[in-house]
Design a protein around this motif. Structure first.
Motif, PDB file in Angstrom:
ATOM      1  N   MET A  73       0.833  -1.187   0.000  1.00 22.69           N
ATOM      2  CA  MET A  73       0.000   0.000   0.000  1.00 22.69           C
ATOM      3  C   MET A  73       0.876   1.248   0.000  1.00 22.69           C
ATOM      4  N   THR A  74       0.438   2.212  -0.741  1.00 21.36           N
ATOM      5  CA  THR A  74       1.174   3.477  -0.749  1.00 21.36           C
ATOM      6  C   THR A  74       0.668   4.357   0.372  1.00 21.36           C
ATOM      7  N   GLU A  75       1.382   5.418   0.647  1.00 21.94           N
ATOM      8  CA  GLU A  75       0.980   6.384   1.676  1.00 21.94           C
ATOM      9  C   GLU A  75      -0.387   6.977   1.351  1.00 21.94           C
ATOM     10  N   GLN A  76      -0.692   7.148   0.064  1.00 21.85           N
ATOM     11  CA  GLN A  76      -1.952   7.765  -0.349  1.00 21.85           C
ATOM     12  C   GLN A  76      -3.155   6.863  -0.107  1.00 21.85           C
ATOM     13  N   THR A  77      -2.998   5.532  -0.148  1.00 18.26           N
ATOM     14  CA  THR A  77      -4.130   4.635  -0.030  1.00 18.26           C
ATOM     15  C   THR A  77      -4.211   3.981   1.348  1.00 18.26           C
ATOM     16  N   ARG A  78      -3.267   4.223   2.216  1.00 20.24           N
ATOM     17  CA  ARG A  78      -3.237   3.628   3.544  1.00 20.24           C
ATOM     18  C   ARG A  78      -4.375   4.163   4.410  1.00 20.24           C
ATOM     19  N   ARG A  79      -4.999   3.275   5.184  1.00 21.81           N
ATOM     20  CA  ARG A  79      -6.048   3.694   6.111  1.00 21.81           C
ATOM     21  C   ARG A  79      -5.420   4.464   7.264  1.00 21.81           C
ATOM     22  N   PRO A  80      -6.115   5.493   7.748  1.00 20.72           N
ATOM     23  CA  PRO A  80      -5.578   6.240   8.890  1.00 20.72           C
ATOM     24  C   PRO A  80      -5.446   5.340  10.114  1.00 20.72           C
ATOM     25  N   SER A  81      -4.445   5.586  10.906  1.00 18.72           N
ATOM     26  CA  SER A  81      -4.226   4.808  12.121  1.00 18.72           C
ATOM     27  C   SER A  81      -5.322   5.093  13.138  1.00 18.72           C
ATOM     28  N   LEU A  82      -5.418   4.231  14.121  1.00 19.29           N
ATOM     29  CA  LEU A  82      -6.374   4.436  15.201  1.00 19.29           C
ATOM     30  C   LEU A  82      -6.095   5.758  15.904  1.00 19.29           C
ATOM     31  N   LEU A  83      -4.840   6.057  16.119  1.00 16.39           N
ATOM     32  CA  LEU A  83      -4.457   7.308  16.770  1.00 16.39           C
ATOM     33  C   LEU A  83      -4.919   8.512  15.946  1.00 16.39           C
ATOM     34  N   ASN A  84      -4.778   8.430  14.640  1.00 15.26           N
ATOM     35  CA  ASN A  84      -5.222   9.508  13.754  1.00 15.26           C
ATOM     36  C   ASN A  84      -6.738   9.693  13.848  1.00 15.26           C
ATOM     37  N   ARG A  85      -7.468   8.591  13.876  1.00 16.39           N
ATOM     38  CA  ARG A  85      -8.931   8.676  13.962  1.00 16.39           C
ATOM     39  C   ARG A  85      -9.374   9.264  15.303  1.00 16.39           C
ATOM     40  N   ILE A  86      -8.723   8.850  16.375  1.00 16.89           N
ATOM     41  CA  ILE A  86      -9.043   9.405  17.700  1.00 16.89           C
ATOM     42  C   ILE A  86      -8.748  10.902  17.718  1.00 16.89           C
ATOM     43  N   ALA A  87      -7.606  11.286  17.155  1.00 18.45           N
ATOM     44  CA  ALA A  87      -7.224  12.707  17.137  1.00 18.45           C
ATOM     45  C   ALA A  87      -8.251  13.547  16.384  1.00 18.45           C
ATOM     46  N   ARG A  88      -8.769  13.041  15.263  1.00 12.53           N
ATOM     47  CA  ARG A  88      -9.750  13.794  14.488  1.00 12.53           C
ATOM     48  C   ARG A  88     -11.055  13.965  15.261  1.00 12.53           C
ATOM     49  N   VAL A  89     -11.462  12.925  15.988  1.00  4.14           N
ATOM     50  CA  VAL A  89     -12.675  13.037  16.809  1.00  4.14           C
ATOM     51  C   VAL A  89     -12.457  14.077  17.903  1.00  4.14           C
ATOM     52  N   LEU A  90     -11.333  13.989  18.615  1.00  7.37           N
ATOM     53  CA  LEU A  90     -11.063  14.922  19.704  1.00  7.37           C
ATOM     54  C   LEU A  90     -10.971  16.355  19.195  1.00  7.37           C
ATOM     55  N   LEU A  91     -10.373  16.535  18.033  1.00  4.02           N
ATOM     56  CA  LEU A  91     -10.239  17.865  17.446  1.00  4.02           C
ATOM     57  C   LEU A  91     -11.603  18.490  17.164  1.00  4.02           C
ATOM     58  N   CYS A  92     -12.572  17.672  16.806  1.00  7.94           N
ATOM     59  CA  CYS A  92     -13.882  18.198  16.409  1.00  7.94           C
ATOM     60  C   CYS A  92     -14.899  18.253  17.537  1.00  7.94           C
ATOM     61  N   LEU A  93     -14.593  17.702  18.691  1.00  3.18           N
ATOM     62  CA  LEU A  93     -15.559  17.734  19.788  1.00  3.18           C
ATOM     63  C   LEU A  93     -15.993  19.152  20.128  1.00  3.18           C
ATOM     64  N   VAL A  94     -15.074  20.089  20.097  1.00  2.14           N
ATOM     65  CA  VAL A  94     -15.414  21.479  20.424  1.00  2.14           C
ATOM     66  C   VAL A  94     -16.428  22.040  19.423  1.00  2.14           C
ATOM     67  N   PHE A  95     -16.313  21.663  18.161  1.00  2.67           N
ATOM     68  CA  PHE A  95     -17.247  22.151  17.141  1.00  2.67           C
ATOM     69  C   PHE A  95     -18.613  21.490  17.282  1.00  2.67           C
ATOM     70  N   VAL A  96     -18.640  20.188  17.538  1.00  4.52           N
ATOM     71  CA  VAL A  96     -19.901  19.479  17.728  1.00  4.52           C
ATOM     72  C   VAL A  96     -20.641  20.066  18.926  1.00  4.52           C
ATOM     73  N   ASN A  97     -19.932  20.277  20.011  1.00  2.84           N
ATOM     74  CA  ASN A  97     -20.528  20.885  21.197  1.00  2.84           C
ATOM     75  C   ASN A  97     -21.034  22.299  20.895  1.00  2.84           C
ATOM     76  N   ALA A  98     -20.283  23.049  20.116  1.00  4.14           N
ATOM     77  CA  ALA A  98     -20.681  24.417  19.772  1.00  4.14           C
ATOM     78  C   ALA A  98     -21.950  24.437  18.934  1.00  4.14           C
ATOM     79  N   VAL A  99     -22.083  23.500  18.008  1.00  9.39           N
ATOM     80  CA  VAL A  99     -23.302  23.445  17.190  1.00  9.39           C
ATOM     81  C   VAL A  99     -24.513  23.191  18.093  1.00  9.39           C
ATOM     82  N   ILE A 100     -24.382  22.274  19.027  1.00 15.26           N
ATOM     83  CA  ILE A 100     -25.482  21.980  19.944  1.00 15.26           C
ATOM     84  C   ILE A 100     -25.825  23.225  20.763  1.00 15.26           C
TER      85      ILE A 100
END
Length: 123
Positions: A1-28
């Motif tokens: 697999m190349t870097e372009q087609t590799r699935r994001p790591s678990l750490l990357n997925r957790i980081a994206r969720v944590l990064l967006c929690l402030v926005f999700v909370n703000a929308v509510i």
């Protein structure tokens, strides 16, 4: 697999969720306090406050969904930046006020995280 087609790591997925929690909370918060938030926007002298608020909520909701899902995460991060940069400049630029300075620094940190999403996510 190349870097372009590799699935994001678990750490990357957790980081994206944590990064967006402030926005999700703000929308509510903006949904439940729509009138009050529109009043704060209008008090800054911005025209069409309810329309601006709806646009802000759309940018945050769609941007967060894209970043969290990983599908078009770069676009999602750009949408969140389109909301966050002007908001930071308009509402959190008074560095003499301790609370506004904290909000400014928090937003700058989030901007840094969004820039990392843009840099790391394949186009």
């Amino acid at each position: 697999m190349t870097e372009q087609t590799r699935r994001p790591s678990l750490l990357n997925r957790i980081a994206r969720v944590l990064l967006c929690l402030v926005f999700v909370n703000a929308v509510i918060g903006k949904l439940t306090g729509f009138g009050a938030v529109a009043g704060v926007i209008a008090a800054k002298g911005l025209p069409l406050a309810p329309l601006l608020l709806v646009a802000a909520m759309a940018l945050m909701a769609v941007g967060s969904a894209l970043v969290i899902s990983g599908w078009k995460a770069r676009l999602g991060a750009i949408l969140l930046l389109l909301f966050l940069v002007p908001t930071t400049l308009i509402f959190h630029s008074d560095v003499a006020d301790t609370m506004q300075r904290i909000q400014l620094l928090k937003n700058l940190a989030i901007i840094g995280g969004l820039l990392l999403v843009i840099d790391r996510d394949p186009a």
